[in-house]
Motif scaffolding. Sequence first.
Motif, PDB file in Angstrom:
ATOM      1  N   ARG A 167      92.268 -35.138  80.565  1.00 54.34           N
ATOM      2  CA  ARG A 167      90.953 -34.948  81.183  1.00 54.34           C
ATOM      3  C   ARG A 167      90.525 -36.292  81.761  1.00 54.34           C
ATOM      4  O   ARG A 167      90.435 -37.280  81.035  1.00 54.34           O
ATOM      5  CB  ARG A 167      89.915 -34.472  80.170  1.00 54.34           C
ATOM      6  N   VAL A 168      90.273 -36.314  83.067  1.00 54.72           N
ATOM      7  CA  VAL A 168      89.877 -37.547  83.742  1.00 54.72           C
ATOM      8  C   VAL A 168      88.402 -37.806  83.451  1.00 54.72           C
ATOM      9  O   VAL A 168      87.545 -36.974  83.728  1.00 54.72           O
ATOM     10  CB  VAL A 168      90.132 -37.463  85.257  1.00 54.72           C
ATOM     11  N   VAL A 169      88.106 -38.964  82.883  1.00 53.18           N
ATOM     12  CA  VAL A 169      86.744 -39.362  82.563  1.00 53.18           C
ATOM     13  C   VAL A 169      86.114 -40.053  83.771  1.00 53.18           C
ATOM     14  O   VAL A 169      84.988 -39.750  84.157  1.00 53.18           O
ATOM     15  CB  VAL A 169      86.713 -40.292  81.324  1.00 53.18           C
ATOM     16  N   SER A 170      86.855 -40.981  84.380  1.00 50.70           N
ATOM     17  CA  SER A 170      86.336 -41.686  85.547  1.00 50.70           C
ATOM     18  C   SER A 170      87.481 -42.291  86.343  1.00 50.70           C
ATOM     19  O   SER A 170      88.603 -42.436  85.846  1.00 50.70           O
ATOM     20  CB  SER A 170      85.363 -42.789  85.127  1.00 50.70           C
ATOM     21  N   ILE A 171      87.170 -42.649  87.591  1.00 47.00           N
ATOM     22  CA  ILE A 171      88.104 -43.382  88.440  1.00 47.00           C
ATOM     23  C   ILE A 171      87.315 -44.538  89.048  1.00 47.00           C
ATOM     24  O   ILE A 171      86.323 -44.324  89.740  1.00 47.00           O
ATOM     25  CB  ILE A 171      88.693 -42.502  89.553  1.00 47.00           C
ATOM     26  N   THR A 172      87.741 -45.760  88.743  1.00 46.73           N
ATOM     27  CA  THR A 172      87.072 -46.959  89.232  1.00 46.73           C
ATOM     28  C   THR A 172      88.106 -47.897  89.841  1.00 46.73           C
ATOM     29  O   THR A 172      89.027 -48.319  89.137  1.00 46.73           O
ATOM     30  CB  THR A 172      86.341 -47.679  88.087  1.00 46.73           C
ATOM     31  N   ARG A 173      87.956 -48.203  91.120  1.00 47.56           N
ATOM     32  CA  ARG A 173      88.870 -49.099  91.831  1.00 47.56           C
ATOM     33  C   ARG A 173      90.331 -48.746  91.572  1.00 47.56           C
ATOM     34  O   ARG A 173      91.150 -49.592  91.194  1.00 47.56           O
ATOM     35  CB  ARG A 173      88.585 -50.547  91.471  1.00 47.56           C
ATOM     36  N   LEU A 211      90.243 -41.228  71.908  1.00 47.70           N
ATOM     37  CA  LEU A 211      90.468 -42.494  72.606  1.00 47.70           C
ATOM     38  C   LEU A 211      90.623 -42.279  74.105  1.00 47.70           C
ATOM     39  O   LEU A 211      91.146 -41.267  74.551  1.00 47.70           O
ATOM     40  CB  LEU A 211      91.723 -43.186  72.071  1.00 47.70           C
ATOM     41  N   ARG A 212      90.171 -43.267  74.871  1.00 38.85           N
ATOM     42  CA  ARG A 212      90.307 -43.226  76.327  1.00 38.85           C
ATOM     43  C   ARG A 212      91.420 -44.179  76.742  1.00 38.85           C
ATOM     44  O   ARG A 212      91.574 -45.253  76.167  1.00 38.85           O
ATOM     45  CB  ARG A 212      88.995 -43.613  76.990  1.00 38.85           C
ATOM     46  N   ILE A 213      92.174 -43.772  77.737  1.00 40.51           N
ATOM     47  CA  ILE A 213      93.328 -44.526  78.195  1.00 40.51           C
ATOM     48  C   ILE A 213      93.131 -44.851  79.673  1.00 40.51           C
ATOM     49  O   ILE A 213      92.608 -44.029  80.426  1.00 40.51           O
ATOM     50  CB  ILE A 213      94.614 -43.696  77.989  1.00 40.51           C
ATOM     51  N   ASN A 214      93.570 -46.039  80.105  1.00 47.53           N
ATOM     52  CA  ASN A 214      93.497 -46.429  81.510  1.00 47.53           C
ATOM     53  C   ASN A 214      94.896 -46.442  82.119  1.00 47.53           C
ATOM     54  O   ASN A 214      95.867 -46.802  81.448  1.00 47.53           O
ATOM     55  CB  ASN A 214      92.884 -47.824  81.658  1.00 47.53           C
ATOM     56  N   CYS A 215      94.951 -46.053  83.396  1.00 39.48           N
ATOM     57  CA  CYS A 215      96.221 -45.983  84.108  1.00 39.48           C
ATOM     58  C   CYS A 215      95.932 -46.123  85.600  1.00 39.48           C
ATOM     59  O   CYS A 215      94.871 -45.696  86.061  1.00 39.48           O
ATOM     60  CB  CYS A 215      96.867 -44.634  83.801  1.00 39.48           C
ATOM     61  N   GLY A 216      96.855 -46.651  86.347  1.00 40.54           N
ATOM     62  CA  GLY A 216      96.694 -46.722  87.792  1.00 40.54           C
ATOM     63  C   GLY A 216      96.700 -45.327  88.396  1.00 40.54           C
ATOM     64  O   GLY A 216      97.394 -44.420  87.904  1.00 40.54           O
TER      65      GLY A 216
END
Length: 68
Positions: free
Chosen positions: A22-28, A45-50
Amino acid sequence: MPMPEEAIEPGKCYSAGAENYRVVSITRSIVTYQAWPKGGKLHPLRINCGLKAFAAAVRKEIPGPPPT
């Protein structure tokens, strides 16, 4: 086949085979998401990825996770 990057949107859910996201946000061009296994519950937990890597990993849009 990977999804186009422009198809990835915050608030939507996507399948990558055995795991869903589930995408929480997209920033830059950084996607923040939460994961859950098929038949399981949403992981807190939230995970970041390009964005490019995320779009390459997911296959299709799906309904959201089961309620917790």
